[in-house]
Write an enzyme that holds these catalytic residues in place. Structure first.
Site, PDB file in Angstrom:
ATOM      1  N   HIS A 159      -8.257  -5.787   6.699  1.00 19.24           N
ATOM      2  CA  HIS A 159      -7.993  -4.748   7.698  1.00 19.24           C
ATOM      3  C   HIS A 159      -8.293  -5.239   9.116  1.00 19.24           C
ATOM      4  O   HIS A 159      -9.428  -5.559   9.459  1.00 19.24           O
ATOM      5  CB  HIS A 159      -8.722  -3.424   7.441  1.00 19.24           C
ATOM      6  CG  HIS A 159      -8.026  -2.283   8.127  1.00 19.24           C
ATOM      7  ND1 HIS A 159      -7.095  -1.480   7.510  1.00 19.24           N
ATOM      8  CD2 HIS A 159      -8.106  -1.856   9.409  1.00 19.24           C
ATOM      9  CE1 HIS A 159      -6.643  -0.583   8.383  1.00 19.24           C
ATOM     10  NE2 HIS A 159      -7.239  -0.795   9.539  1.00 19.24           N
ATOM     11  N   HIS A 162       0.857  -1.179   0.000  1.00 14.74           N
ATOM     12  CA  HIS A 162       0.000   0.000   0.000  1.00 14.74           C
ATOM     13  C   HIS A 162       0.903   1.242   0.000  1.00 14.74           C
ATOM     14  O   HIS A 162       1.132   1.831   1.040  1.00 14.74           O
ATOM     15  CB  HIS A 162      -0.906  -0.013   1.223  1.00 14.74           C
ATOM     16  CG  HIS A 162      -1.976   1.034   1.178  1.00 14.74           C
ATOM     17  ND1 HIS A 162      -3.219   0.835   1.731  1.00 14.74           N
ATOM     18  CD2 HIS A 162      -2.005   2.281   0.671  1.00 14.74           C
ATOM     19  CE1 HIS A 162      -3.959   1.914   1.562  1.00 14.74           C
ATOM     20  NE2 HIS A 162      -3.241   2.802   0.909  1.00 14.74           N
ATOM     21  N   GLU A 175      -2.430  -1.619  -3.327  1.00  9.21           N
ATOM     22  CA  GLU A 175      -3.572  -0.883  -2.791  1.00  9.21           C
ATOM     23  C   GLU A 175      -3.235   0.596  -2.719  1.00  9.21           C
ATOM     24  O   GLU A 175      -2.074   0.966  -2.479  1.00  9.21           O
ATOM     25  CB  GLU A 175      -3.889  -1.362  -1.369  1.00  9.21           C
ATOM     26  CG  GLU A 175      -4.269  -2.800  -1.274  1.00  9.21           C
ATOM     27  CD  GLU A 175      -4.741  -3.178   0.115  1.00  9.21           C
ATOM     28  OE1 GLU A 175      -4.331  -2.539   1.090  1.00  9.21           O
ATOM     29  OE2 GLU A 175      -5.532  -4.128   0.204  1.00  9.21           O
TER      30      GLU A 175
HETATM   31  C1  LIG Z   1      -6.569  -0.989   2.795  1.00  9.84           C
HETATM   32  C2  LIG Z   1      -6.060  -1.576   4.030  1.00  9.84           C
HETATM   33  O1  LIG Z   1      -6.801  -1.879   4.949  1.00  9.84           O
HETATM   34  C3  LIG Z   1      -4.607  -1.776   4.222  1.00  9.84           C
HETATM   35  O2  LIG Z   1      -3.853  -1.367   3.153  1.00  9.84           O
HETATM   36  C4  LIG Z   1      -4.169  -0.973   5.410  1.00  9.84           C
HETATM   37  O3  LIG Z   1      -4.549   0.319   5.167  1.00  9.84           O
HETATM   38  C5  LIG Z   1      -2.729  -1.079   5.662  1.00  9.84           C
HETATM   39  O4  LIG Z   1      -2.169   0.218   5.613  1.00  9.84           O
HETATM   40  P1  LIG Z   1      -1.111   0.599   6.750  1.00  9.84           P
HETATM   41  O5  LIG Z   1      -0.127  -0.561   6.829  1.00  9.84           O
HETATM   42  O6  LIG Z   1      -0.500   1.896   6.243  1.00  9.84           O
HETATM   43  O7  LIG Z   1      -1.899   0.724   8.023  1.00  9.84           O
HETATM   44  N1  LIG Z   2      -6.334  -4.687   2.680  1.00  8.87           N
HETATM   45  C1  LIG Z   2      -5.962  -4.969   4.040  1.00  8.87           C
HETATM   46  C2  LIG Z   2      -4.484  -5.154   4.120  1.00  8.87           C
HETATM   47  O1  LIG Z   2      -3.807  -5.209   3.118  1.00  8.87           O
HETATM   48  C3  LIG Z   2      -3.841  -5.333   5.441  1.00  8.87           C
HETATM   49  O2  LIG Z   2      -4.511  -4.648   6.451  1.00  8.87           O
HETATM   50  P1  LIG Z   2      -3.935  -4.892   7.947  1.00  8.87           P
HETATM   51  O3  LIG Z   2      -3.951  -6.384   8.171  1.00  8.87           O
HETATM   52  O4  LIG Z   2      -2.532  -4.345   7.961  1.00  8.87           O
HETATM   53  O5  LIG Z   2      -4.889  -4.163   8.846  1.00  8.87           O
END
Ligand SMILES: CC(=O)[C@@H](O)[C@H](O)COP(=O)(O)O
Ligand SMILES: NCC(=O)COP(=O)(O)O
Length: 237
Positions: A190, A43, A70
């Site tokens: 998430h 992300h 993402e």
């Molecule tokens: C969309 C989603 O839920 C993940 O990409 C989450 O946002 C992780 O991002 P961070 O690791 O920056 O918290």
């Molecule tokens: N799309 C959710 C993700 O990639 C990971 O979210 P998290 O497990 O770090 O909250």
């Protein structure tokens, strides 16, 4: 079996903390795939606080499972995605200063914008997914954008699960059935964790993929990365 895509943002967070290359993100990703990880999620945020745009270019060359990128489709993000051409792009409506993802798309208000972005990605051969709350109208709105899949934002489930598992999951079960009815593929992510993943998987139909990062990396500090990946896969069977 539900596919496990490991989000490696927090590996990049640790790497960036000292300005060097330890841990080596590319080595960790190769090891995650060797340990049984079935996808890699990143992300890259606008401030590149953890995953950098160059990481996306480098990972494209080495990921052998699936690469899921993402992010909020700001112009530079979309340019990166169309350059890298990952297996999947997941569109997330995060504000630039968001500490983490904190909401799904309003797929009705942003239908035309999402249609445009999704059209460009699909034309480039990239599977598309959009991050949504488990709201029936948002799921139906997503179908109007032309996306391949939706990703259910599971923060509310994770928050409520410890005290009321059925209350936490019921909206997601409904959303999953609606997504299936309107022809959408289904991802989720998430705040999923070893504690809450099995119940979610067993209660939510049509689930194809979960992307898990924060909890998985934290759990690996105690239990080891290879062990944790296989613990998740056993719960996802
Ligand atoms: C969309 C989603 O839920 C993940 O990409 C989450 O946002 C992780 O991002 P961070 O690791 O920056 O918290
Ligand atoms: N799309 C959710 C993700 O990639 C990971 O979210 P998290 O497990 O770090 O909250």
């Amino acid at each position: 079996m539900v596919r496990l895509s490991v989000n490696v943002n927090k590996i990049a967070t640790l790497r960036n903390a000292r300005g060097g290359n330890m841990p080596d993100l590319l080595k960790v990703v190769r090891d995650i795939e060797a340990f049984g990880g079935e996808g890699i999620t990143i992300h890259p945020r606008p401030d590149q606080r953890h995953i950098r745009y160059q990481d996306a270019r480098d990972l494209k060359k080495i990921v052998r499972t699936e690469l899921n990128i993402e992010g909020n489709p700001i112009p530079e993000f979309l340019d990166l995605v169309l350059q890298v051409r990952p297996d999947q792009v997941t569109l997330v409506p995060d504000a630039p200063d968001a500490i983490t993802s904190n909401a799904g798309w309003d797929t009705i208000a942003h239908r035309d914008f999402l249609r445009e972005v999704i059209g460009k990605c699909r034309k480039a051969g990239i599977r598309t997914s959009i991050f949504v709350d488990p709201d029936p109208e948002m799921i139906r709105g997503a179908a109007e954008t032309g996306t391949d899949r939706v990703e259910l934002y599971t923060e509310a489930y994770a928050r409520e699960y410890p005290t009321d598992p059925e209350g936490a999951v019921k909206a997601y079960r409904t959303a999953a059935n609606i997504a299936h009815e309107v022809g959408l593929g289904l991802n989720a992510g998430h705040d999923l964790s070893l504690e809450n993943i099995a119940y979610f998987k067993n209660q939510v139909p049509h689930l194809q993929e979960v992307s898990i990062g924060h909890a998985l990396i934290c759990e690996s500090l105690y239990l080891g990365l290879e062990n944790v990946i296989n613990m998740y896969k056993n719960k996802l069977r």
